[in-house]
Design a protein around this motif. Structure first.
Motif, PDB file in Angstrom:
ATOM      1  N   SER A  56      11.138   5.150 -14.361  1.00  0.00           N
ATOM      2  CA  SER A  56      10.761   3.593 -13.771  1.00  0.00           C
ATOM      3  C   SER A  56       9.734   3.426 -14.432  1.00  0.00           C
ATOM      4  CB  SER A  56      10.483   4.251 -12.136  1.00  0.00           C
ATOM      5  OG  SER A  56       9.081   4.995 -12.203  1.00  0.00           O
ATOM      6  N   TYR A  57       9.393   1.846 -14.419  1.00  0.00           N
ATOM      7  CA  TYR A  57       8.278   1.348 -14.744  1.00  0.00           C
ATOM      8  C   TYR A  57       7.055   1.742 -14.458  1.00  0.00           C
ATOM      9  CZ  TYR A  57       5.202  -2.594 -15.941  1.00  0.00           C
ATOM     10  OH  TYR A  57       4.304  -3.314 -16.220  1.00  0.00           O
ATOM     11  N   ALA A  58       7.189   2.234 -13.047  1.00  0.00           N
ATOM     12  CA  ALA A  58       5.771   2.770 -12.570  1.00  0.00           C
ATOM     13  C   ALA A  58       5.206   4.021 -13.148  1.00  0.00           C
ATOM     14  CB  ALA A  58       5.846   2.844 -11.232  1.00  0.00           C
ATOM     15  N   THR A 123       5.835   8.759  -6.576  1.00  0.00           N
ATOM     16  CA  THR A 123       6.449   7.206  -6.728  1.00  0.00           C
ATOM     17  C   THR A 123       7.363   7.134  -5.818  1.00  0.00           C
ATOM     18  OG1 THR A 123       7.853   7.916  -8.573  1.00  0.00           O
ATOM     19  CG2 THR A 123       5.691   7.012  -9.111  1.00  0.00           C
ATOM     20  N   GLY A 124       7.725   6.049  -5.129  1.00  0.00           N
ATOM     21  CA  GLY A 124       8.917   5.609  -4.588  1.00  0.00           C
ATOM     22  C   GLY A 124       9.552   4.322  -4.825  1.00  0.00           C
ATOM     23  N   SER A 160      11.921  -2.496  -3.988  1.00  0.00           N
ATOM     24  CA  SER A 160      10.781  -2.647  -4.745  1.00  0.00           C
ATOM     25  C   SER A 160      10.172  -1.591  -4.961  1.00  0.00           C
ATOM     26  CB  SER A 160       9.863  -4.026  -4.124  1.00  0.00           C
ATOM     27  OG  SER A 160       9.695  -3.456  -3.103  1.00  0.00           O
ATOM     28  N   ALA A 161       9.245  -1.429  -6.021  1.00  0.00           N
ATOM     29  CA  ALA A 161       8.570  -0.137  -6.309  1.00  0.00           C
ATOM     30  C   ALA A 161       7.502   0.099  -5.103  1.00  0.00           C
ATOM     31  CB  ALA A 161       7.915  -0.212  -7.856  1.00  0.00           C
ATOM     32  N   GLY A 162       7.259   1.273  -5.131  1.00  0.00           N
ATOM     33  CA  GLY A 162       6.185   1.624  -4.033  1.00  0.00           C
ATOM     34  C   GLY A 162       5.625   2.992  -4.402  1.00  0.00           C
TER      35      GLY A 162
END
Length: 352
Positions: A56-58, A123-124, A160-162
């Protein structure tokens, strides 16, 4: 022992009971910790959601800043209804507060890993409440970012990222890593806010509603929020969310979305903060939610795109955590986090 070493030791000892992880990267994490010493996060251990979370980007931004991924957390297993539970290496993921109850999903293991202090950050991703629901039910902080703010593989635009952290303050690390501009601005207190116990359509457990009302009362008494003499009533977004999810739009679904977007635009033009329970129900058992939709109060904001967070609000009499959902204008993620920090500071004594 390094932070990564301590995290790996805790995971090795506690995860057979919690089942929060599907993979743990012992050797890789220890090697990465050595290489990350001179970077801003200095080897901070974190977990990623599911096997694909590492891509993931995060996760990439956290690694670039010196974070060290220690493992992939559980998500619902094959054939498992997504609303119910996670499946880790050692079995079904349990709620640290009530092992007979689910931690929520689908970021199940991420919430449990944070709640059990195995890592400070995980991350989530959140397409219907998948960060906020497990955050609420595990008594931790969870943030869904504004839809489209960060890259997401979800083509529907709902997810969306979380991030899940032990506290709202801990999520600053996440936003500072994933956003190019993350200069916090302290909110001017009291923050004008609207309280909507059910968004006009949800059937909320009376005890969950009571916990949230008491928490909001404490925020008012502490001078953190000032309740406005209005509410927020939306149309039930279930049909619209499901239509977007399966790619089958209908006139009724489009009308629901239009009406709700108009109502929310009007609300946030006058008030910076909306407060609701995060979920209408307390954590259910591992056999599933039955006819209940735990997403009833969260998925409206996946449709609308607004950033939303869950802050621990208290506990029901049977020991189940309850979350208070905070929603802000699109793109106001940094401001929302600052408001969540102020809210959290006023509610610190509700946790046993």
């Amino acid at each position: 022992m390094s932070g990564v070493g301590r995290a790996l030791e805790l995971i090795g000892r506690e995860d057979p009971r919690l089942c929060a992880f599907i993979e743990v990267w012992f050797e890789r994490a220890l090697a990465d910790a050595e290489r990350a010493r001179g970077l801003p996060l200095a080897g901070m251990p974190f977990a990623v959601k599911g096997r694909t979370g590492i891509r993931s980007y995060a996760a990439r931004r956290l690694i670039e800043a010196g974070g060290v991924p220690v493992g992939a957390t559980s998500v619902p297993g094959p054939g498992t209804p997504w609303q119910t539970w996670g499946l880790g290496t050692h079995g079904r993921t349990v709620n640290p507060w009530r092992p007979d109850r689910t931690p929520g999903g689908s970021s199940a293991g991420s919430a449990v890993a944070v709640a059990a202090d195995l890592v400070g950050l995980a991350t989530g991703s959140d397409g219907a409440g998948s960060v906020r629901i497990p955050a609420a039910w595990c008594g931790v902080f969870g943030l869904k970012t504004t839809n489209g703010l960060l890259p997401s593989p979800d083509r529907t635009g709902l997810a969306s990222a979380g991030v899940l952290t032990r506290s709202a303050a801990g999520a600053r690390t996440y936003l500072a890593a994933v956003l190019d501009d993350c200069e916090p601005v302290p909110p001017v207190l009291p923050v004008p806010a609207v309280l909507s116990p059910d968004l006009g359509y949800a059937d909320v457990d009376p005890e969950v509603a009571a916990v949230v009302r008491r928490a909001v009362g404490r925020l008012v008494a502490a001078g953190v929020v000032r309740l406005m003499d209005r509410t927020c009533e939306l149309l039930d977004p279930r049909e619209a969310w499901q239509a977007v999810r399966v790619g089958s739009p209908s006139p009724r679904a489009e009308e629901i979305r239009r009406v709700n977007d108009t109502a929310l635009d009007a609300l946030f033009a006058r008030t910076p903060l909306l407060l609701t329970p995060t979920t209408p129900n307390r954590p259910h058992g591992h056999d599933g939610p039955g006819e209940l939709f735990s997403t009833a109060l969260t998925w409206a904001f996946n449709l609308s795109g607004h950033p939303a967070a869950s802050v621990p609000a208290g506990f029901t009499a049977d020991g189940c955590p309850v979350g208070l959902q905070l929603v802000a204008e699109r793109g106001a993620d940094v401001s929302l986090l600052a408001m969540a920090c102020a809210v959290e500071e006023a509610l610190t004594t509700v946790r046993p």
